[in-house]
Motif scaffolding. Structure first.
Motif, PDB file in Angstrom:
ATOM      1  N   HIS A  74       0.331   6.921  -9.054  1.00 28.48           N
ATOM      2  CA  HIS A  74      -0.912   6.218  -9.409  1.00 28.48           C
ATOM      3  C   HIS A  74      -1.512   5.534  -8.177  1.00 28.48           C
ATOM      4  O   HIS A  74      -2.715   5.606  -7.927  1.00 28.48           O
ATOM      5  CB  HIS A  74      -0.565   5.192 -10.499  1.00 28.48           C
ATOM      6  CG  HIS A  74      -1.739   4.468 -11.083  1.00 28.48           C
ATOM      7  ND1 HIS A  74      -1.618   3.190 -11.586  1.00 28.48           N
ATOM      8  CD2 HIS A  74      -3.037   4.814 -11.259  1.00 28.48           C
ATOM      9  CE1 HIS A  74      -2.806   2.810 -12.040  1.00 28.48           C
ATOM     10  NE2 HIS A  74      -3.673   3.763 -11.861  1.00 28.48           N
ATOM     11  N   LEU A  75      -0.641   4.896  -7.392  1.00 26.26           N
ATOM     12  CA  LEU A  75      -1.071   4.188  -6.184  1.00 26.26           C
ATOM     13  C   LEU A  75      -1.629   5.172  -5.149  1.00 26.26           C
ATOM     14  O   LEU A  75      -2.704   4.958  -4.586  1.00 26.26           O
ATOM     15  CB  LEU A  75       0.137   3.433  -5.620  1.00 26.26           C
ATOM     16  CG  LEU A  75      -0.098   2.449  -4.495  1.00 26.26           C
ATOM     17  CD1 LEU A  75      -0.959   1.289  -4.972  1.00 26.26           C
ATOM     18  CD2 LEU A  75       1.258   1.910  -3.979  1.00 26.26           C
ATOM     19  N   GLU A  76      -0.868   6.269  -4.927  1.00 29.90           N
ATOM     20  CA  GLU A  76      -1.283   7.244  -3.897  1.00 29.90           C
ATOM     21  C   GLU A  76      -2.575   7.953  -4.270  1.00 29.90           C
ATOM     22  O   GLU A  76      -3.437   8.163  -3.427  1.00 29.90           O
ATOM     23  CB  GLU A  76      -0.201   8.318  -3.727  1.00 29.90           C
ATOM     24  CG  GLU A  76       1.046   7.847  -3.009  1.00 29.90           C
ATOM     25  CD  GLU A  76       2.115   8.949  -2.966  1.00 29.90           C
ATOM     26  OE1 GLU A  76       1.844  10.082  -3.431  1.00 29.90           O
ATOM     27  OE2 GLU A  76       3.229   8.655  -2.478  1.00 29.90           O
ATOM     28  N   ARG A  77      -2.676   8.363  -5.533  1.00 29.14           N
ATOM     29  CA  ARG A  77      -3.770   9.272  -5.912  1.00 29.14           C
ATOM     30  C   ARG A  77      -4.996   8.557  -6.451  1.00 29.14           C
ATOM     31  O   ARG A  77      -6.084   9.098  -6.416  1.00 29.14           O
ATOM     32  CB  ARG A  77      -3.297  10.262  -6.986  1.00 29.14           C
ATOM     33  CG  ARG A  77      -1.986  10.932  -6.710  1.00 29.14           C
ATOM     34  CD  ARG A  77      -2.156  12.019  -5.650  1.00 29.14           C
ATOM     35  NE  ARG A  77      -0.848  12.485  -5.212  1.00 29.14           N
ATOM     36  CZ  ARG A  77      -0.410  13.731  -5.392  1.00 29.14           C
ATOM     37  NH1 ARG A  77      -1.158  14.617  -5.979  1.00 29.14           N
ATOM     38  NH2 ARG A  77       0.794  14.072  -4.951  1.00 29.14           N
ATOM     39  N   THR A  78      -4.817   7.362  -7.020  1.00 26.20           N
ATOM     40  CA  THR A  78      -5.949   6.706  -7.688  1.00 26.20           C
ATOM     41  C   THR A  78      -6.287   5.353  -7.055  1.00 26.20           C
ATOM     42  O   THR A  78      -7.416   5.129  -6.623  1.00 26.20           O
ATOM     43  CB  THR A  78      -5.642   6.519  -9.197  1.00 26.20           C
ATOM     44  OG1 THR A  78      -5.364   7.794  -9.768  1.00 26.20           O
ATOM     45  CG2 THR A  78      -6.817   5.874  -9.936  1.00 26.20           C
ATOM     46  N   ILE A  79      -5.289   4.451  -6.986  1.00 26.85           N
ATOM     47  CA  ILE A  79      -5.611   3.064  -6.602  1.00 26.85           C
ATOM     48  C   ILE A  79      -6.018   2.962  -5.130  1.00 26.85           C
ATOM     49  O   ILE A  79      -7.080   2.426  -4.806  1.00 26.85           O
ATOM     50  CB  ILE A  79      -4.421   2.123  -6.908  1.00 26.85           C
ATOM     51  CG1 ILE A  79      -4.160   2.091  -8.422  1.00 26.85           C
ATOM     52  CG2 ILE A  79      -4.697   0.720  -6.369  1.00 26.85           C
ATOM     53  CD1 ILE A  79      -2.964   1.235  -8.831  1.00 26.85           C
ATOM     54  N   ARG A  80      -5.162   3.477  -4.220  1.00 26.00           N
ATOM     55  CA  ARG A  80      -5.459   3.319  -2.793  1.00 26.00           C
ATOM     56  C   ARG A  80      -6.774   3.968  -2.390  1.00 26.00           C
ATOM     57  O   ARG A  80      -7.586   3.320  -1.711  1.00 26.00           O
ATOM     58  CB  ARG A  80      -4.309   3.870  -1.946  1.00 26.00           C
ATOM     59  CG  ARG A  80      -3.386   2.777  -1.504  1.00 26.00           C
ATOM     60  CD  ARG A  80      -2.576   3.193  -0.274  1.00 26.00           C
ATOM     61  NE  ARG A  80      -1.313   2.496  -0.308  1.00 26.00           N
ATOM     62  CZ  ARG A  80      -0.136   3.079  -0.422  1.00 26.00           C
ATOM     63  NH1 ARG A  80      -0.027   4.399  -0.507  1.00 26.00           N
ATOM     64  NH2 ARG A  80       0.953   2.357  -0.448  1.00 26.00           N
ATOM     65  N   PRO A  81      -7.015   5.226  -2.798  1.00 26.36           N
ATOM     66  CA  PRO A  81      -8.306   5.831  -2.432  1.00 26.36           C
ATOM     67  C   PRO A  81      -9.490   5.012  -2.950  1.00 26.36           C
ATOM     68  O   PRO A  81     -10.492   4.853  -2.246  1.00 26.36           O
ATOM     69  CB  PRO A  81      -8.261   7.216  -3.100  1.00 26.36           C
ATOM     70  CG  PRO A  81      -6.801   7.516  -3.266  1.00 26.36           C
ATOM     71  CD  PRO A  81      -6.124   6.191  -3.478  1.00 26.36           C
ATOM     72  N   ALA A  82      -9.372   4.452  -4.150  1.00 29.85           N
ATOM     73  CA  ALA A  82     -10.486   3.673  -4.700  1.00 29.85           C
ATOM     74  C   ALA A  82     -10.698   2.398  -3.892  1.00 29.85           C
ATOM     75  O   ALA A  82     -11.834   2.040  -3.550  1.00 29.85           O
ATOM     76  CB  ALA A  82     -10.212   3.342  -6.167  1.00 29.85           C
ATOM     77  N   LEU A  83      -9.614   1.701  -3.559  1.00 24.86           N
ATOM     78  CA  LEU A  83      -9.750   0.457  -2.780  1.00 24.86           C
ATOM     79  C   LEU A  83     -10.327   0.760  -1.399  1.00 24.86           C
ATOM     80  O   LEU A  83     -11.173   0.015  -0.889  1.00 24.86           O
ATOM     81  CB  LEU A  83      -8.404  -0.264  -2.670  1.00 24.86           C
ATOM     82  CG  LEU A  83      -7.824  -0.832  -3.973  1.00 24.86           C
ATOM     83  CD1 LEU A  83      -6.448  -1.439  -3.736  1.00 24.86           C
ATOM     84  CD2 LEU A  83      -8.760  -1.874  -4.604  1.00 24.86           C
ATOM     85  N   GLN A  84      -9.875   1.871  -0.796  1.00 26.77           N
ATOM     86  CA  GLN A  84     -10.383   2.228   0.531  1.00 26.77           C
ATOM     87  C   GLN A  84     -11.870   2.552   0.495  1.00 26.77           C
ATOM     88  O   GLN A  84     -12.573   2.351   1.477  1.00 26.77           O
ATOM     89  CB  GLN A  84      -9.577   3.394   1.103  1.00 26.77           C
ATOM     90  CG  GLN A  84      -8.321   2.872   1.816  1.00 26.77           C
ATOM     91  CD  GLN A  84      -7.250   3.939   2.020  1.00 26.77           C
ATOM     92  OE1 GLN A  84      -7.472   5.128   1.757  1.00 26.77           O
ATOM     93  NE2 GLN A  84      -6.075   3.512   2.469  1.00 26.77           N
TER      94      GLN A  84
END
Ligand code: TYD
Length: 198
Positions: A74-84
């Motif tokens: 979830h962090l790799e594919r969804t959360i981090r890209p969105a925050l970036q």
């Protein structure tokens, strides 16, 4: 900004995550609304293993590993890209659920949960809202809703009471990040409390 909604089963946090996302969008933010376990295709597959079937299907240790695997994806594919990309992420549950659910099932697991989190996740939300309701109310709502995703609700009232205590302790432990929100009243009442706290 990463915002998580937490609480016991049937506390209304999914409704509140949706209302908060809607409010932030109306305020002009670009919002990603997501959930755990799940929030990415791989993590949604792991979700089914976790929320369906018998209450004692997994040992608490195996459960911690599965939740952490789902969260990592979830962090790799969804959360981090969105925050970036500068978006606001509102997630229905995050790491505090593992601390409380797996820690409440077996107290001595909290150390394992914390070590796994530090190794594999290492991120905390900027703000966490815990929707606080009486455990009996949550359990009654869950029973009324029905469906196959009842593995944790099937563990009974004593378990939900330990969870409620666990979430309150967490709010006391992290007063800057975690806010306890009174979950009584209409969904709009609760949403107004969250907006005020945010
Ligand atoms: P969720 O989909 O939030 O269920 P509900 O909308 O009914 O509250 O979560 C599914 C179940 O998984 C829920 O009983 C809580 C549990 N859970 C854990 O035990 N540990 C975790 O780390 C997470 C994210 C959820």
């Amino acid at each position: 900004m990463l915002i998580s909604l937490e609480g016991i089963d049937g506390c209304g946090k999914s409704t509140q995550a949706r209302l908060l996302a809607q409010h932030l969008r109306e305020a002009g933010r670009d919002v990603v609304l997501t959930r755990e376990p799940g929030g990415s295709p791989g993590a949604e597959e792991i979700r089914r293993l976790l929320v369906e079937g018998a209450g004692e299907r997994w040992s608490a240790e195996t459960e911690c590993l599965l939740f952490t695997a789902a969260r990592r994806d979830h962090l790799e594919r969804t959360i981090r890209p969105a925050l970036q990309a500068g978006r606001v992420v509102v997630t229905d549950r995050f790491a505090d659920s593992t601390r409380v659910y797996q820690g409440a099932a077996r107290g001595e697991l909290r150390d394992l949960v914390d070590r796994l989190h530090a190794l594999m996740i290492g991120v905390e939300p900027d703000r966490t809202f815990v929707i606080d309701i009486p455990p009996a109310t949550g359990l009654a709502r869950g029973a009324a809703r029905g469906g196959a995703e009842d593995r944790f609700e099937s563990l009974g009232l004593g378990f939900q009471e330990r969870l409620a205590r666990g979430f309150r302790d967490l709010a006391a432990e992290h007063p800057g990040r975690v806010r306890l929100i009174d979950g009584s009243g209409t969904p709009e009442d609760v949403a107004a409390r969250i907006r005020a706290a945010l």
